[in-house]
Scaffold this active site. Structure first.
Site, mmCIF file in Angstrom:
data_model
loop_
_atom_site.group_PDB
_atom_site.id
_atom_site.type_symbol
_atom_site.label_atom_id
_atom_site.label_comp_id
_atom_site.label_asym_id
_atom_site.label_seq_id
_atom_site.Cartn_x
_atom_site.Cartn_y
_atom_site.Cartn_z
ATOM 1 C CE LYS A 17 63.701 -64.113 29.007
ATOM 2 N NZ LYS A 17 62.293 -64.468 29.153
ATOM 3 C CD GLU A 61 66.590 -57.157 34.801
ATOM 4 O OE1 GLU A 61 65.617 -57.186 34.024
ATOM 5 O OE2 GLU A 61 67.603 -57.843 34.641
#
Length: 159
Positions: free
Chosen positions: A18, A51
């Site tokens: 991330k 996404e």
């Protein structure tokens, strides 16, 4: 909106890392806000739906929930995993399957999900209504199951 910014390929930059994989998402979110949209949807390098800039995506198409597989370079998402689990537990059709932009245009319902937003219905995509342009019954039903699961978890764990 469908962003012009693409999601990095998972082999070039692992989405599970991330700390290094959010720049494209930030750029897509800024693009969406600049154009007057609440959220951006990113495509992968092959043009498949990946996404949202800050959330995973589900589409209700012909009686089944579809969400892109991890192979599309998405973050796995805690809320996404709980929703897939709830679908299995309640015998609601749900599959991880690549989605095209065309799939999104024919979807009867769409929603984005994240730990912060929980479930956020998408009622408009690129200025066109999704379904009837309102919160759909399938999204509402799945959200109720999600809320019940969270309530049970918090009660069982004294939170």
């Amino acid at each position: 909106m469908i962003s012009s910014v693409r999601r990095n390929h998972r082999l070039a930059l692992d989405p599970l890392a991330k700390t290094g994989s959010y720049l494209n998402n930030v750029m897509a979110a800024r693009e969406a806000r600049r154009l007057g949209y609440d959220e951006a949807i990113l495509l992968d390098l092959e043009g498949r739906v990946a996404e949202g800039a800050t959330a995973n995506l589900f589409a209700w198409i012909e009686g089944c929930w579809y969400t892109p597989p991890l192979e599309c370079g998405i973050l796995s998402g805690i809320t996404r995993a709980v929703l897939l689990e709830q679908c299995r537990a309640h015998e609601i059709a749900a599959v991880e399957h690549p989605l095209s932009m065309e799939d999104l245009t024919v979807a009867e319902e769409l929603f984005l999900c994240s730990s912060v937003r929980e479930i956020m219905p998408v009622t408009q995509l690129n200025s066109a209504p999704v379904g009837n342009g309102k919160l759909g019954p399938e999204t509402r039903a799945l959200y109720a199951l999600f809320q019940a699961k969270v309530a049970r978890y918090t009660e069982e764990n004294g939170l």
